[in-house]
Design a protein around this motif. Structure first.
Motif, PDB file in Angstrom:
ATOM      1  N   ILE A 184       0.929  -1.069  -0.122  1.00  0.00           N
ATOM      2  CA  ILE A 184      -0.191  -0.017   0.100  1.00  0.00           C
ATOM      3  C   ILE A 184       0.840   1.361   0.119  1.00  0.00           C
ATOM      4  N   GLN A 185       0.418   2.581  -0.366  1.00  0.00           N
ATOM      5  CA  GLN A 185       0.991   3.709  -0.357  1.00  0.00           C
ATOM      6  C   GLN A 185       1.290   4.113   0.972  1.00  0.00           C
ATOM      7  N   LYS A 186       2.182   4.617   1.300  1.00  0.00           N
ATOM      8  CA  LYS A 186       2.839   5.216   2.728  1.00  0.00           C
ATOM      9  C   LYS A 186       1.999   6.542   2.912  1.00  0.00           C
ATOM     10  N   GLY A 187       1.200   6.305   4.134  1.00  0.00           N
ATOM     11  CA  GLY A 187       0.498   7.654   4.859  1.00  0.00           C
ATOM     12  C   GLY A 187      -0.778   7.497   4.450  1.00  0.00           C
ATOM     13  N   TYR A 188      -1.302   6.341   3.881  1.00  0.00           N
ATOM     14  CA  TYR A 188      -2.717   5.974   3.613  1.00  0.00           C
ATOM     15  C   TYR A 188      -2.778   4.698   4.295  1.00  0.00           C
ATOM     16  N   SER A 189      -4.180   4.631   4.988  1.00  0.00           N
ATOM     17  CA  SER A 189      -4.721   3.365   5.676  1.00  0.00           C
ATOM     18  C   SER A 189      -5.919   3.259   5.771  1.00  0.00           C
ATOM     19  N   ASP A 217      -6.856  -4.801   8.868  1.00  0.00           N
ATOM     20  CA  ASP A 217      -7.675  -3.931   9.703  1.00  0.00           C
ATOM     21  C   ASP A 217      -7.113  -3.203  10.877  1.00  0.00           C
ATOM     22  N   LEU A 218      -5.780  -3.623  11.162  1.00  0.00           N
ATOM     23  CA  LEU A 218      -5.087  -3.235  12.172  1.00  0.00           C
ATOM     24  C   LEU A 218      -5.015  -1.624  12.301  1.00  0.00           C
ATOM     25  N   ALA A 219      -4.834  -0.862  11.411  1.00  0.00           N
ATOM     26  CA  ALA A 219      -4.829   0.504  11.495  1.00  0.00           C
ATOM     27  C   ALA A 219      -5.975   1.259  11.897  1.00  0.00           C
ATOM     28  N   MET A 220      -7.152   0.339  11.442  1.00  0.00           N
ATOM     29  CA  MET A 220      -8.494   1.131  12.034  1.00  0.00           C
ATOM     30  C   MET A 220      -8.965   0.739  13.267  1.00  0.00           C
ATOM     31  N   PHE A 221      -8.222  -0.469  13.673  1.00  0.00           N
ATOM     32  CA  PHE A 221      -8.418  -0.854  15.069  1.00  0.00           C
ATOM     33  C   PHE A 221      -7.806  -0.136  15.981  1.00  0.00           C
ATOM     34  N   GLU A 222      -6.356   0.319  15.901  1.00  0.00           N
ATOM     35  CA  GLU A 222      -5.669   1.124  16.488  1.00  0.00           C
ATOM     36  C   GLU A 222      -6.423   2.331  16.642  1.00  0.00           C
ATOM     37  N   ALA A 227     -13.665  -0.979  18.697  1.00  0.00           N
ATOM     38  CA  ALA A 227     -13.213  -2.029  17.684  1.00  0.00           C
ATOM     39  C   ALA A 227     -13.734  -3.247  17.937  1.00  0.00           C
ATOM     40  N   VAL A 228     -14.543  -3.966  16.789  1.00  0.00           N
ATOM     41  CA  VAL A 228     -15.327  -5.094  16.903  1.00  0.00           C
ATOM     42  C   VAL A 228     -14.423  -6.101  16.197  1.00  0.00           C
ATOM     43  N   ALA A 229     -13.934  -7.327  16.596  1.00  0.00           N
ATOM     44  CA  ALA A 229     -13.491  -8.202  16.008  1.00  0.00           C
ATOM     45  C   ALA A 229     -14.440  -9.299  15.547  1.00  0.00           C
ATOM     46  N   MET A 230     -14.402  -9.926  14.526  1.00  0.00           N
ATOM     47  CA  MET A 230     -15.224 -11.164  14.334  1.00  0.00           C
ATOM     48  C   MET A 230     -14.682 -12.297  15.111  1.00  0.00           C
ATOM     49  N   GLY A 231     -15.539 -13.263  15.230  1.00  0.00           N
ATOM     50  CA  GLY A 231     -15.329 -14.433  16.148  1.00  0.00           C
ATOM     51  C   GLY A 231     -13.812 -15.194  15.628  1.00  0.00           C
ATOM     52  N   GLU A 235      -4.663 -12.551  15.111  1.00  0.00           N
ATOM     53  CA  GLU A 235      -4.141 -12.270  16.406  1.00  0.00           C
ATOM     54  C   GLU A 235      -3.866 -10.908  16.937  1.00  0.00           C
ATOM     55  N   VAL A 236      -3.235 -10.218  15.720  1.00  0.00           N
ATOM     56  CA  VAL A 236      -2.686  -8.849  15.779  1.00  0.00           C
ATOM     57  C   VAL A 236      -3.644  -7.900  16.085  1.00  0.00           C
TER      58      VAL A 236
END
Length: 263
Positions: A184-189, A217-222, A227-231, A235-236
């Protein structure tokens, strides 16, 4: 409940990777949330051209695509960032030089190598997109196109290190497991996309809810407080997860939205 803005990943979150369908319960939950006045957004690594038709039929207010490189709100493109043709071509040439497999994902189409590759996962992806009528018009070698990101595949014959060094000035690779990498492009997530919409539409961060399952999805969880993780999830995500719901097939989206009083 006060008005909220909800961001959903597609694959493994809304769309089951087991049944290849969106559960009826998820469709019902989205409809109820919309009726309650909440805003609904897709937030995906897929580029805008490859949003599935079954997703587009649902009541979303917009689509955040390509890991933050394209933002669409009510059919209006608010933001778009692609690699330049020159840089994009140089990255593809380096990919081939380093004996990697890959697919370039653009705003208008996806682009595959002209020849069948030795990477089974790449060929599975090629078949998926062909079934959707995509990735057919031009190849990575021949096409004059722009793109937003890459998905690459490596093995023992690949010089992954040289490729990563070559792209380091403006791109980064997320390890998706199994020698596959989302470039992906740096600076975007997914996080910058969430932040753009939250600020643009006048929400506070506490009004944002994100739903996901995988490492991209890590960036939007941070970013998100909720933040809702599916079942079944990477692990991250766990250190940043507020609530773990059930799996997609076990009506996870419906249960999570009911848990928060969104429906």
């Amino acid at each position: 409940m006060e008005k909220a803005v909800l961001f959903f990943d597609i694959d493994g979150t809304l769309l089951s990777e087991v049944t290849k369908e969106i559960p009826d319960s998820a469709v019902e939950a989205l409809r109820r949330a919309k009726d309650a006045g909440h805003l609904l957004f897709i937030n995906t690594g897929r580029t805008v051209c490859s949003i599935p038709a079954e997703i587009r039929r649902l009541p979303f207010d917009g689509y955040l695509c390509g890991c933050g490189t394209c933002i669409v709100y009510h059919d209006e493109i608010l933001f778009q960032r692609s690699l330049s043709r020159e840089r994009g071509r140089a990255v593809i040439e380096k990919m081939f030089e380093c004996s990697l497999g890959g697919v370039a994902e653009g705003p208008e189409d996806v682009y595959f190598p002209e020849r069948i590759s030795r990477f089974d996962k790449l060929e599975t992806t090629r078949r998926y997109f062909r079934a959707k009528g995509m990735g057919i018009e031009c190849s990575m070698e021949r096409g004059d196109f722009i793109y937003d990101k890459l998905f690459i595949y490596a093995d023992g014959k690949s010089d992954l290190g040289s490729f990563l060094a070559f792209i380091d000035e403006d791109m980064e690779a997320m390890d998706r497991g199994g020698n596959a990498y989302e470039v992906i492009q740096k600076g975007y997530s997914k996080a910058t996309a969430c932040e753009f919409i939250v600020e643009k539409l006048g929400f506070t961060k506490d009004q944002a809810y994100v739903f996901g399952d995988s490492s991209n999805d890590l960036a939007m969880f941070e970013y998100a407080d909720h933040a809702v993780a599916m079942g079944e999830h990477a692990e991250v995500l766990e250190p940043y997860t507020e609530y773990v719901t059930k799996t997609v097939e076990e009506d996870g989206i419906f249960h999570a939205m009911r848990h928060y009083g969104l429906i």
